[in-house]
Design a protein around this motif. Sequence first.
Motif, short mmCIF file in Angstrom:
data_model
loop_
_atom_site.label_atom_id
_atom_site.label_comp_id
_atom_site.label_asym_id
_atom_site.label_seq_id
_atom_site.Cartn_x
_atom_site.Cartn_y
_atom_site.Cartn_z
N LEU A 211 0.81 -1.21 0.00
CA LEU A 211 0.00 0.00 0.00
C LEU A 211 0.85 1.27 0.00
N CYS A 212 2.12 1.17 0.42
CA CYS A 212 2.96 2.37 0.55
C CYS A 212 3.16 3.07 -0.78
N TYR A 213 2.92 2.41 -1.87
CA TYR A 213 3.17 3.02 -3.18
C TYR A 213 2.03 3.91 -3.66
N PHE A 214 0.81 3.67 -3.19
CA PHE A 214 -0.34 4.34 -3.79
C PHE A 214 -1.35 4.74 -2.72
N PRO A 215 -2.20 5.72 -3.04
CA PRO A 215 -3.28 6.08 -2.11
C PRO A 215 -4.31 4.95 -1.97
N VAL A 216 -4.98 4.93 -0.84
CA VAL A 216 -5.97 3.88 -0.58
C VAL A 216 -7.10 3.92 -1.60
N ARG A 217 -7.52 5.13 -1.97
CA ARG A 217 -8.64 5.25 -2.90
C ARG A 217 -8.33 4.64 -4.26
N TYR A 218 -7.09 4.80 -4.73
CA TYR A 218 -6.71 4.19 -6.01
C TYR A 218 -6.80 2.67 -5.93
N VAL A 219 -6.29 2.11 -4.84
CA VAL A 219 -6.29 0.66 -4.69
C VAL A 219 -7.72 0.13 -4.62
N GLN A 220 -8.56 0.78 -3.85
CA GLN A 220 -9.95 0.34 -3.75
C GLN A 220 -10.68 0.45 -5.08
N SER A 221 -10.48 1.56 -5.77
CA SER A 221 -11.18 1.77 -7.04
C SER A 221 -10.75 0.75 -8.08
N MET A 222 -9.45 0.50 -8.19
CA MET A 222 -8.98 -0.45 -9.19
C MET A 222 -9.47 -1.86 -8.89
N PHE A 223 -9.55 -2.22 -7.62
CA PHE A 223 -10.02 -3.57 -7.30
C PHE A 223 -11.49 -3.73 -7.64
N VAL A 224 -12.30 -2.76 -7.26
CA VAL A 224 -13.75 -2.87 -7.46
C VAL A 224 -14.12 -2.73 -8.93
N LEU A 225 -13.46 -1.84 -9.65
CA LEU A 225 -13.86 -1.54 -11.02
C LEU A 225 -13.24 -2.47 -12.06
N LEU A 226 -12.07 -3.03 -11.79
CA LEU A 226 -11.39 -3.83 -12.80
C LEU A 226 -11.01 -5.22 -12.30
N VAL A 227 -10.28 -5.30 -11.20
CA VAL A 227 -9.70 -6.58 -10.78
C VAL A 227 -10.79 -7.58 -10.41
N LEU A 228 -11.69 -7.22 -9.51
CA LEU A 228 -12.72 -8.16 -9.08
C LEU A 228 -13.64 -8.60 -10.22
N PRO A 229 -14.15 -7.71 -11.07
CA PRO A 229 -14.99 -8.17 -12.19
C PRO A 229 -14.26 -9.14 -13.12
N CYS A 230 -12.98 -8.87 -13.42
CA CYS A 230 -12.24 -9.77 -14.31
C CYS A 230 -12.02 -11.13 -13.67
N LEU A 231 -11.73 -11.15 -12.37
CA LEU A 231 -11.54 -12.42 -11.68
C LEU A 231 -12.83 -13.23 -11.65
N ILE A 232 -13.95 -12.56 -11.37
CA ILE A 232 -15.24 -13.26 -11.33
C ILE A 232 -15.57 -13.83 -12.70
N LEU A 233 -15.36 -13.05 -13.76
CA LEU A 233 -15.62 -13.54 -15.11
C LEU A 233 -14.73 -14.74 -15.44
N ALA A 234 -13.46 -14.69 -14.99
CA ALA A 234 -12.54 -15.80 -15.27
C ALA A 234 -13.04 -17.09 -14.62
N TYR A 235 -13.46 -17.01 -13.33
CA TYR A 235 -13.93 -18.21 -12.65
C TYR A 235 -15.27 -18.68 -13.21
N LEU A 236 -16.14 -17.76 -13.58
CA LEU A 236 -17.41 -18.16 -14.20
C LEU A 236 -17.16 -18.87 -15.52
N GLY A 237 -16.21 -18.35 -16.30
CA GLY A 237 -15.90 -18.99 -17.59
C GLY A 237 -15.31 -20.38 -17.41
N GLN A 238 -14.40 -20.55 -16.43
CA GLN A 238 -13.83 -21.87 -16.19
C GLN A 238 -14.91 -22.86 -15.73
N ALA A 239 -15.84 -22.38 -14.87
CA ALA A 239 -16.91 -23.25 -14.42
C ALA A 239 -17.82 -23.65 -15.57
#
Length: 858
Positions: free
Chosen positions: A373-401
């Motif tokens: 976390l020392c590299y970036f503000p908390v808001r950036y980390v939260q926004s990137m996870f909610v808007l990009l990382v989590l949706p892509c991960l969910i789609l990946a697992y849904l596709g594999q299933a």
Amino acid sequence: MAAESSAAAAGGMRKAPSMEWRWVSTEEDEDEDVVGAAAAAVGAVGRGGSFESEEEDDDGDGEEEEEEGEKQKLIRTVPSIDWFDVEGYEVSVAQPADDNEEFDFGRTMFLALQTLAVVFGDIGISPLYTFDVMFNKYPILGEDDVLGALSLVLYTLILMPLVKYVLVVLWANDDGEGGIFALYSLICRNAKVSLIPNQVHSEKRMSSFRLKLPTEELERSIKVKEKLESSFLLKKLLLGLVLFGTSMFISNGVITPAMSVLSAVSGLKVGIPNASQDIVVMISVALLVILYSVQRYATSKMGFAIGPSLLIWFCCLGGIGIYNLSTYGPAAFKAFNPLYIIYYFGRNPFQAWLSLAGCLLCATGSEAIFANLCYFPVRYVQSMFVLLVLPCLILAYLGQAAFLIANQNSSEQIFFSSIPSGVFWPVFLIANLAALIASRTMTTAIFQCLKQSIALGCFPRLKIIHTSRKFMAKIFIPVVNWFLLVSCLGFILLFRNIYDVGNAYAIAELGVMIMATVYVAIIMLLIWETNIVKVLSFVITFLTLELVFFSSALSSVGDGGWALLIFASVLLMVMFIWNYGCKLKYDSEVKKKLSKDLMRKLGPNLGTIRAPGLGLVYSEIVKGVPAIFGHFLTALPAIHSIIVFVCIRNVPVPVVPQSERFLFQRVCSRGYHMFRCIARYGYKDKKQEHHGIFERLLIEGLEKFIQREAVELSLQSEDDVDSDEEPPTPARTIIAANGSLYSLDVPLLAEFVPSAEVIPEASCSTPQHDPVVDYTQNLELELAFIRQAKQSGAVYLIDNPIVKARKDSWFFKKLIINYFFAFLRNNCRRAIVSMSIPHSNLMQADTDQMIHNPVTLY
């Protein structure tokens, strides 16, 4: 929070002393009111103060036990004046950040890409192996098994990385710093729980050390603080937990490259069916050797290139998931119904429980999100996870299933088997690149964690290289880098497959998660003052889940987890021995420090000749005269005219501003010309200062201290302190170092004869007791004395102790202190080695310090 008043004095901002809260019996209430009124009068004129009494600072647990049935009341107190506190108040008020800063699209996109590369590399690679490890324990027997496993993965992703880490734990950062040691330092800053009691009250006045003081509504927080500070067992437990969590975190950093690279290269067997496991292992070893060889440059020069690579990887995950859902149907969306988890366990409870360790792998990298976390503000980390990382991960697992529902016989290399044949090789290359980036993410997180642990005295000192002049957080530790490489290659060559490595991976991940839950719960109670219902909900929910996952992971100890437990145990032993030895060494120095009676008998000449010059005596104690100074007095024919006892303190804050680096206090009476200087560094500060720069800053700070002291003494009419140990007397006099009374009405340097001539070179610091004629002239006289000492040069007087256990100590004590700790101490960096001191300016002494058996002392 108590209101703070400020006034300009001595060229800086002066704050009124902050109030401290403590419990007292109702019988003491009337006396406390009188003391509080007197303290408030002192605070009104801007005098320094400390949060607790001297006795409480020395032993760290001076709270008395409450009598049964005794009524208590929460009151405010302001303790006595201390020169360290006066110095600590000279802090400029930090300017708040401008919330209306103009939006910069380019900078935002750059930070977003860097966040992907540095923070989310580890969790982004988890779709490569999660289902493979799960279905190795729970074979697929039908569509419901796939949906049950997918439902477990989806809700684990939502609860662990999203709810726990992104929405809660990220806010427990220490001024932007994350990691298990950042949580520990945050607790140490708000409660005296460190086992080495070398804190000084004035550290709480640092701009980066501000505390949120409790009010009447926060009595629970006060009780938690008092319980932590009064219980030696709880202090040891907190330290033990942070050491255990750190050992697991380092083990996690070893397993992550092995698991990520091995699973990515294993996709070669899908593209080339005849490829053997030996080829996969050889390629994985080669890639890891290349990665760790360029790791130093990856933290600076190559960092800009990996952000776009991770963006492409996450787009591939989402794109492949959408392709599989459109090809095999949307049946996988049924897994959002949590009832499928119940059906999953109902069909085969034992195998479902075993598969939980593999399910947890979908959340690997959650602790890396917080640690980096020392590299970036908390808001950036939260926004990137909610808007990009989590949706892509969910789609990946849904596709594999969706792929598994249509191809239930394919339970190995599920991710690579689900890739469309036309884009297999490009995705394979991107997956391997992403695996290397994920390995780098954990390595940089380990560098940060070890730097924090070294600064807090919990790991042997190592050489730390700062790879960027602009970004302080970009560091490289060569010894750790090659140690991680050798350990990682050892795990790969030992297990050779992702299933056994995955079992060890889950144990390491869960060990860190459990420690984070415990520490965040303490922070909620102690610092955030969170509602008790919310705290209990957080602890019960996540600690229960993590313990269930941990039990599943431990069931596979024989399949690979045993190696990680041995590895973590060795690391834990190293950290415990280092911290234990350092504590005993510090306790020994405190017990052997020179008495005031001895200094009084020696007189201002210290029993020898005072030659012009500046002597810097390094010691770890913050009060009293260190024993090493006695060795120098008996061994040297002369001692310097000005002596400064320098203590390099690693305070539990990320960064100490340069203006607040030094803290000064006069030792003994003024005729001795002896001072104490505490050089304060945060665990994120760069300590590699040139000795010339250090000397210049120290002397400038000493001159400012003398000027400030003169102004304070000229303004004082009542309480004052002349030394670092004697408390003030209630009258207009104080007890000096030699036991005599000193009048506060006498100006500074009353013992010196004013003279307009330049001080002769051979002069010593023994003055004649003549009356003072002019205050300004005497102030200038001492400043001229310091400048002359500066021109004569500085000599560093450093102790090189040999720490040994007594002959009558028990066997394991001798083994730990005489061999293990001695080996670590002799093979790590010295505390002062970071400053390039010429040998002509360095004087060392070897002394034997016999540390007694703790059974008889503690």
